[in-house]
Write a protein that holds these residues in place. Structure first.
Motif, PDB file in Angstrom:
ATOM      1  N   ILE A  19       1.085  -1.274  -0.093  1.00  0.00           N
ATOM      2  CA  ILE A  19      -0.138   0.073   0.054  1.00  0.00           C
ATOM      3  C   ILE A  19       1.001   1.429   0.017  1.00  0.00           C
ATOM      4  N   VAL A  20       1.912   1.287   0.931  1.00  0.00           N
ATOM      5  CA  VAL A  20       2.788   2.261   0.985  1.00  0.00           C
ATOM      6  C   VAL A  20       3.455   2.905  -0.412  1.00  0.00           C
ATOM      7  N   PHE A  21       3.845   1.710  -0.922  1.00  0.00           N
ATOM      8  CA  PHE A  21       4.828   1.868  -2.113  1.00  0.00           C
ATOM      9  C   PHE A  21       3.785   2.035  -3.616  1.00  0.00           C
ATOM     10  N   LEU A  22       2.458   1.625  -3.438  1.00  0.00           N
ATOM     11  CA  LEU A  22       1.545   1.808  -4.424  1.00  0.00           C
ATOM     12  C   LEU A  22       1.431   3.455  -4.722  1.00  0.00           C
ATOM     13  N   PHE A  23       1.492   4.175  -3.358  1.00  0.00           N
ATOM     14  CA  PHE A  23       1.373   5.702  -3.718  1.00  0.00           C
ATOM     15  C   PHE A  23       2.888   6.501  -3.836  1.00  0.00           C
ATOM     16  N   VAL A  24       3.701   5.750  -3.143  1.00  0.00           N
ATOM     17  CA  VAL A  24       5.163   6.359  -3.163  1.00  0.00           C
ATOM     18  C   VAL A  24       5.503   6.280  -4.534  1.00  0.00           C
ATOM     19  N   GLY A  25       5.594   5.116  -5.183  1.00  0.00           N
ATOM     20  CA  GLY A  25       6.013   5.067  -6.452  1.00  0.00           C
ATOM     21  C   GLY A  25       4.837   5.237  -7.599  1.00  0.00           C
ATOM     22  N   ASP A  28       6.012   5.540 -11.374  1.00  0.00           N
ATOM     23  CA  ASP A  28       6.922   4.604 -11.733  1.00  0.00           C
ATOM     24  C   ASP A  28       5.998   3.154 -11.808  1.00  0.00           C
ATOM     25  N   PRO A  29       5.485   2.754 -13.355  1.00  0.00           N
ATOM     26  CA  PRO A  29       4.593   1.780 -13.379  1.00  0.00           C
ATOM     27  C   PRO A  29       5.040   0.539 -12.878  1.00  0.00           C
ATOM     28  N   ASP A  30       6.295   0.171 -13.016  1.00  0.00           N
ATOM     29  CA  ASP A  30       6.864  -1.036 -12.541  1.00  0.00           C
ATOM     30  C   ASP A  30       6.699  -1.078 -11.001  1.00  0.00           C
ATOM     31  N   GLY A  92      16.238  -6.002 -11.357  1.00  0.00           N
ATOM     32  CA  GLY A  92      16.369  -4.493 -11.347  1.00  0.00           C
ATOM     33  C   GLY A  92      15.004  -3.625 -10.963  1.00  0.00           C
ATOM     34  N   GLY A  93      14.059  -4.484 -10.389  1.00  0.00           N
ATOM     35  CA  GLY A  93      12.864  -3.579 -10.254  1.00  0.00           C
ATOM     36  C   GLY A  93      11.871  -3.447 -11.309  1.00  0.00           C
ATOM     37  N   VAL A  94      12.292  -4.035 -12.489  1.00  0.00           N
ATOM     38  CA  VAL A  94      11.560  -4.150 -13.689  1.00  0.00           C
ATOM     39  C   VAL A  94      10.263  -4.912 -13.570  1.00  0.00           C
ATOM     40  N   ARG A  95       9.058  -4.747 -14.109  1.00  0.00           N
ATOM     41  CA  ARG A  95       7.999  -5.255 -14.091  1.00  0.00           C
ATOM     42  C   ARG A  95       8.129  -6.964 -14.257  1.00  0.00           C
ATOM     43  N   PHE A 104      -2.045 -15.728 -12.381  1.00  0.00           N
ATOM     44  CA  PHE A 104      -3.511 -15.600 -11.837  1.00  0.00           C
ATOM     45  C   PHE A 104      -3.571 -13.978 -11.266  1.00  0.00           C
ATOM     46  N   ILE A 105      -2.655 -13.359 -10.658  1.00  0.00           N
ATOM     47  CA  ILE A 105      -2.375 -12.191  -9.939  1.00  0.00           C
ATOM     48  C   ILE A 105      -2.160 -10.807 -10.916  1.00  0.00           C
ATOM     49  N   ALA A 106      -1.621 -11.252 -11.988  1.00  0.00           N
ATOM     50  CA  ALA A 106      -1.094 -10.027 -12.970  1.00  0.00           C
ATOM     51  C   ALA A 106      -2.505  -9.125 -13.201  1.00  0.00           C
ATOM     52  N   PRO A 107      -3.358  -9.883 -13.775  1.00  0.00           N
ATOM     53  CA  PRO A 107      -4.381  -8.931 -14.081  1.00  0.00           C
ATOM     54  C   PRO A 107      -4.964  -7.986 -13.273  1.00  0.00           C
ATOM     55  N   TYR A 108      -5.331  -8.792 -12.079  1.00  0.00           N
ATOM     56  CA  TYR A 108      -5.616  -7.767 -11.154  1.00  0.00           C
ATOM     57  C   TYR A 108      -4.871  -6.715 -10.558  1.00  0.00           C
ATOM     58  N   ALA A 109      -3.564  -7.126 -10.581  1.00  0.00           N
ATOM     59  CA  ALA A 109      -2.142  -6.268 -10.261  1.00  0.00           C
ATOM     60  C   ALA A 109      -2.476  -4.953 -11.346  1.00  0.00           C
ATOM     61  N   ASP A 110      -2.618  -5.090 -12.658  1.00  0.00           N
ATOM     62  CA  ASP A 110      -2.735  -4.152 -13.419  1.00  0.00           C
ATOM     63  C   ASP A 110      -3.854  -3.324 -13.354  1.00  0.00           C
ATOM     64  N   GLN A 111      -4.866  -3.822 -13.016  1.00  0.00           N
ATOM     65  CA  GLN A 111      -6.048  -3.033 -12.741  1.00  0.00           C
ATOM     66  C   GLN A 111      -5.889  -2.111 -11.586  1.00  0.00           C
ATOM     67  N   LEU A 112      -5.444  -2.628 -10.640  1.00  0.00           N
ATOM     68  CA  LEU A 112      -5.108  -1.792  -9.285  1.00  0.00           C
ATOM     69  C   LEU A 112      -4.191  -0.732  -9.836  1.00  0.00           C
ATOM     70  N   ALA A 113      -2.886  -1.107 -10.260  1.00  0.00           N
ATOM     71  CA  ALA A 113      -1.808  -0.110 -10.556  1.00  0.00           C
ATOM     72  C   ALA A 113      -2.289   0.879 -11.387  1.00  0.00           C
ATOM     73  N   ASN A 114      -2.885   0.602 -12.272  1.00  0.00           N
ATOM     74  CA  ASN A 114      -3.654   1.460 -13.280  1.00  0.00           C
ATOM     75  C   ASN A 114      -4.716   2.496 -12.650  1.00  0.00           C
ATOM     76  N   SER A 115      -5.252   2.145 -11.647  1.00  0.00           N
ATOM     77  CA  SER A 115      -6.405   2.945 -10.983  1.00  0.00           C
ATOM     78  C   SER A 115      -5.747   3.976 -10.101  1.00  0.00           C
ATOM     79  N   ILE A 116      -4.327   3.989  -9.872  1.00  0.00           N
ATOM     80  CA  ILE A 116      -3.592   5.126  -8.984  1.00  0.00           C
ATOM     81  C   ILE A 116      -3.007   5.942 -10.086  1.00  0.00           C
ATOM     82  N   LYS A 117      -3.489   7.254 -10.081  1.00  0.00           N
ATOM     83  CA  LYS A 117      -2.824   8.157 -10.774  1.00  0.00           C
ATOM     84  C   LYS A 117      -1.614   9.257 -10.267  1.00  0.00           C
TER      85      LYS A 117
END
Length: 117
Positions: A19-25, A28-30, A92-95, A104-117
């Motif tokens: 949660i912290v790094f979703l907003f701190v980063g 950076d999409p990766d 190196g932190g790349v996706r 199984f998780i990647a599609p949901y992770a994409d949705q969550l990551a793309n929802s944060i602007k």
């Protein structure tokens, strides 16, 4: 903080650092992807363990089976946790998808990551 360190730390304390790094980063999409995977995987593990504990406590002696299942889920989560941090370091932190459960998780992770602007 650089991409590699942020990606590794997004897994450090499970869904909490996710949660912290979703907003701190958020620039950076990766990093957002790694943080989202951490939130989804470790959040699901937490929910499954809570449900197993509740059901196990209600069943008395049969609850031992649910306790053992919770232990197995916990061990699986620790293995994935270690593998995720090693993978984030090696790439190196790349996706990169989580080992074993990433597809199984990647599609949901994409949705969550793309929802944060």
């Amino acid at each position: 903080m650089d991409k590699k360190t942020s990606a590794i730390l997004s897994y450090a304390l499970g869904w909490l650092t996710g949660i912290v790094f979703l907003f701190v980063g958020k620039n950076d999409p990766d990093v957002k992807f790694h943080a989202s995977q951490s939130i989804i995987f470790f959040g699901a593990v937490s929910v499954v363990n809570i449900v197993l504990s509740i059901i196990g406590s209600l069943l008395g002696v049969l609850g031992i089976i649910f306790s053992l299942a919770g232990l197995a889920v916990g061990i699986f989560a620790v293995v994935i946790w270690i593998m995720a941090m090693i993978q984030a370091n090696n790439t190196g932190g790349v996706r990169a998808e989580l080992p074993v459960v990433g597809k199984f998780i990647a599609p949901y992770a994409d949705q969550l990551a793309n929802s944060i602007k």
